[in-house]
Design a protein around this motif. Structure first.
Motif, PDB file in Angstrom:
ATOM      1  N   ARG A   1       0.811  -1.198   0.000  1.00  0.00           N
ATOM      2  CA  ARG A   1       0.000   0.000   0.000  1.00  0.00           C
ATOM      3  C   ARG A   1       0.851   1.258   0.000  1.00  0.00           C
ATOM      4  NH1 ARG A   1      -4.417  -0.570   4.554  1.00  0.00           N
ATOM      5  NH2 ARG A   1      -3.517  -2.458   5.353  1.00  0.00           N
ATOM      6  N   GLY A   2       1.998   1.187  -0.601  1.00  0.00           N
ATOM      7  CA  GLY A   2       2.830   2.366  -0.745  1.00  0.00           C
ATOM      8  C   GLY A   2       3.712   2.707   0.443  1.00  0.00           C
ATOM      9  N   LYS A   3       3.771   1.842   1.426  1.00  0.00           N
ATOM     10  CA  LYS A   3       4.607   2.090   2.608  1.00  0.00           C
ATOM     11  C   LYS A   3       5.728   1.057   2.641  1.00  0.00           C
ATOM     12  CE  LYS A   3       1.919   5.146   4.858  1.00  0.00           C
ATOM     13  NZ  LYS A   3       2.346   6.350   5.511  1.00  0.00           N
ATOM     14  N   PRO A   4       6.888   1.409   3.233  1.00  0.00           N
ATOM     15  CA  PRO A   4       7.978   0.431   3.334  1.00  0.00           C
ATOM     16  C   PRO A   4       7.635  -0.676   4.323  1.00  0.00           C
ATOM     17  CG  PRO A   4       8.512   2.399   4.583  1.00  0.00           C
ATOM     18  CD  PRO A   4       7.214   2.685   3.858  1.00  0.00           C
ATOM     19  N   TYR A   5       8.267  -1.834   4.150  1.00  0.00           N
ATOM     20  CA  TYR A   5       8.099  -2.934   5.095  1.00  0.00           C
ATOM     21  C   TYR A   5       9.206  -2.814   6.128  1.00  0.00           C
ATOM     22  CZ  TYR A   5       7.239  -7.522   7.042  1.00  0.00           C
ATOM     23  OH  TYR A   5       6.926  -8.534   7.907  1.00  0.00           O
ATOM     24  N   HIS A   6       8.840  -2.667   7.389  1.00  0.00           N
ATOM     25  CA  HIS A   6       9.806  -2.509   8.469  1.00  0.00           C
ATOM     26  C   HIS A   6      10.157  -3.884   9.039  1.00  0.00           C
ATOM     27  CE1 HIS A   6       9.100   1.819   8.473  1.00  0.00           C
ATOM     28  NE2 HIS A   6       7.829   1.517   8.319  1.00  0.00           N
ATOM     29  N   ILE A   7      11.455  -4.193   9.072  1.00  0.00           N
ATOM     30  CA  ILE A   7      11.881  -5.499   9.571  1.00  0.00           C
ATOM     31  C   ILE A   7      12.469  -5.412  10.969  1.00  0.00           C
ATOM     32  CG2 ILE A   7      12.214  -6.565   7.335  1.00  0.00           C
ATOM     33  CD1 ILE A   7      15.172  -5.895   7.535  1.00  0.00           C
ATOM     34  N   SER A   8      12.635  -4.226  11.479  1.00  0.00           N
ATOM     35  CA  SER A   8      13.255  -4.063  12.790  1.00  0.00           C
ATOM     36  C   SER A   8      12.278  -4.349  13.920  1.00  0.00           C
ATOM     37  CB  SER A   8      13.779  -2.634  12.933  1.00  0.00           C
ATOM     38  OG  SER A   8      14.341  -2.458  14.214  1.00  0.00           O
ATOM     39  N   ALA A   9      12.805  -4.881  14.991  1.00  0.00           N
ATOM     40  CA  ALA A   9      12.014  -5.097  16.202  1.00  0.00           C
ATOM     41  C   ALA A   9      12.377  -4.054  17.248  1.00  0.00           C
ATOM     42  CB  ALA A   9      12.276  -6.500  16.744  1.00  0.00           C
ATOM     43  N   LEU A  10      13.087  -3.037  16.839  1.00  0.00           N
ATOM     44  CA  LEU A  10      13.553  -1.994  17.739  1.00  0.00           C
ATOM     45  C   LEU A  10      12.974  -0.665  17.278  1.00  0.00           C
ATOM     46  CD1 LEU A  10      15.574  -1.319  20.055  1.00  0.00           C
ATOM     47  CD2 LEU A  10      17.282  -0.947  18.280  1.00  0.00           C
ATOM     48  N   TYR A  11      12.318   0.027  18.199  1.00  0.00           N
ATOM     49  CA  TYR A  11      11.668   1.282  17.843  1.00  0.00           C
ATOM     50  C   TYR A  11      12.034   2.368  18.834  1.00  0.00           C
ATOM     51  CZ  TYR A  11       9.026  -1.790  14.904  1.00  0.00           C
ATOM     52  OH  TYR A  11       8.699  -2.730  13.965  1.00  0.00           O
ATOM     53  N   LEU A  12      12.185   3.562  18.337  1.00  0.00           N
ATOM     54  CA  LEU A  12      12.410   4.740  19.144  1.00  0.00           C
ATOM     55  C   LEU A  12      11.078   5.480  19.157  1.00  0.00           C
ATOM     56  CD1 LEU A  12      14.433   6.627  20.582  1.00  0.00           C
ATOM     57  CD2 LEU A  12      14.836   7.683  18.361  1.00  0.00           C
ATOM     58  N   VAL A  13      10.577   5.790  20.347  1.00  0.00           N
ATOM     59  CA  VAL A  13       9.240   6.367  20.460  1.00  0.00           C
ATOM     60  C   VAL A  13       9.299   7.732  21.135  1.00  0.00           C
ATOM     61  CG1 VAL A  13       6.956   6.040  21.499  1.00  0.00           C
ATOM     62  CG2 VAL A  13       8.212   4.073  20.615  1.00  0.00           C
ATOM     63  N   ASP A  14       8.622   8.699  20.544  1.00  0.00           N
ATOM     64  CA  ASP A  14       8.392   9.992  21.187  1.00  0.00           C
ATOM     65  C   ASP A  14       7.169   9.777  22.067  1.00  0.00           C
ATOM     66  OD1 ASP A  14       7.408  12.509  21.890  1.00  0.00           O
ATOM     67  OD2 ASP A  14       8.021  13.424  19.988  1.00  0.00           O
ATOM     68  N   ILE A  15       7.386   9.513  23.343  1.00  0.00           N
ATOM     69  CA  ILE A  15       6.313   9.084  24.224  1.00  0.00           C
ATOM     70  C   ILE A  15       5.213  10.134  24.369  1.00  0.00           C
ATOM     71  CG2 ILE A  15       7.318   9.797  26.428  1.00  0.00           C
ATOM     72  CD1 ILE A  15       5.547   6.462  25.753  1.00  0.00           C
ATOM     73  N   LYS A  16       5.562  11.419  24.354  1.00  0.00           N
ATOM     74  CA  LYS A  16       4.534  12.464  24.443  1.00  0.00           C
ATOM     75  C   LYS A  16       3.624  12.426  23.219  1.00  0.00           C
ATOM     76  CE  LYS A  16       6.997  15.622  27.464  1.00  0.00           C
ATOM     77  NZ  LYS A  16       7.604  16.950  27.620  1.00  0.00           N
ATOM     78  N   ARG A  17       4.221  12.285  22.053  1.00  0.00           N
ATOM     79  CA  ARG A  17       3.419  12.214  20.824  1.00  0.00           C
ATOM     80  C   ARG A  17       2.626  10.900  20.772  1.00  0.00           C
ATOM     81  NH1 ARG A  17       5.428  12.211  14.618  1.00  0.00           N
ATOM     82  NH2 ARG A  17       3.389  12.617  13.725  1.00  0.00           N
ATOM     83  N   PHE A  18       3.250   9.810  21.189  1.00  0.00           N
ATOM     84  CA  PHE A  18       2.606   8.502  21.233  1.00  0.00           C
ATOM     85  C   PHE A  18       1.329   8.568  22.076  1.00  0.00           C
ATOM     86  CE2 PHE A  18       2.154   4.161  22.902  1.00  0.00           C
ATOM     87  CZ  PHE A  18       2.418   3.369  21.787  1.00  0.00           C
ATOM     88  N   ARG A  19       1.452   9.179  23.245  1.00  0.00           N
ATOM     89  CA  ARG A  19       0.285   9.303  24.129  1.00  0.00           C
ATOM     90  C   ARG A  19      -0.751  10.267  23.561  1.00  0.00           C
ATOM     91  NH1 ARG A  19       3.896   9.525  29.573  1.00  0.00           N
ATOM     92  NH2 ARG A  19       4.015   7.282  29.912  1.00  0.00           N
ATOM     93  N   ALA A  20      -0.303  11.385  23.019  1.00  0.00           N
ATOM     94  CA  ALA A  20      -1.226  12.391  22.493  1.00  0.00           C
ATOM     95  C   ALA A  20      -2.096  11.839  21.362  1.00  0.00           C
ATOM     96  CB  ALA A  20      -0.445  13.621  22.004  1.00  0.00           C
TER      97      ALA A  20
END
Length: 122
Positions: A1-20
């Motif tokens: 659907r036009g998005k890349p396939y992510h193979i990583s199991a490691l993510y960096l999260v902006d927790i404030k944005r994640f919660r918002a």
């Protein structure tokens, strides 16, 4: 659907944005939908974010953040910040066998944990 396939199991999260954006709630809904299909979620760490990326922005970290033998060359292993003992679909090698081969320090770490476990059980 036009998005890349992510193979990583490691993510960096902006927790404030994640919660918002209530990303946790969105992930739970997507997980619930995917879990109804027995052919889905074979690789939860990949399937869930790849389905979710259409609602939650997800970007891959550079490969040196998570090295895996299946998709990274040995030339980049020395620069790796973390090593994923991922399953190699080509070899089907058990993870512990791969750990002994890939990580020079594995036998000593394994010995230390066995000794610690033995001490706890005594």
């Amino acid at each position: 659907r036009g998005k890349p396939y992510h193979i990583s199991a490691l993510y960096l999260v902006d927790i404030k944005r994640f919660r918002a954006m209530a990303a946790g709630d969105q992930l739970r809904v997507i997980y619930d939908q995917l879990s109804k299909d027995p052919n889905s979620l074979a690789n939860l760490d990949q399937d869930l974010p790849n389905y979710a990326q259409h609602q939650i922005p997800i970007y891959s970290l550079p490969s040196h953040w998570l090295w895996c033998e299946s998709w990274c060359g040995n030339a980049t292993k020395s620069k790796a910040k973390t090593i994923d003992l991922c399953n190699n679909p080509k070899t089907k090698e058990p993870k512990l066998t791969a750990a002994r081969r890939i990580l020079a320090e594995w036998p000593e770490l394994d010995r230390m944990q066995a000794e610690f476990t033995d001490d706890l059980l005594r």
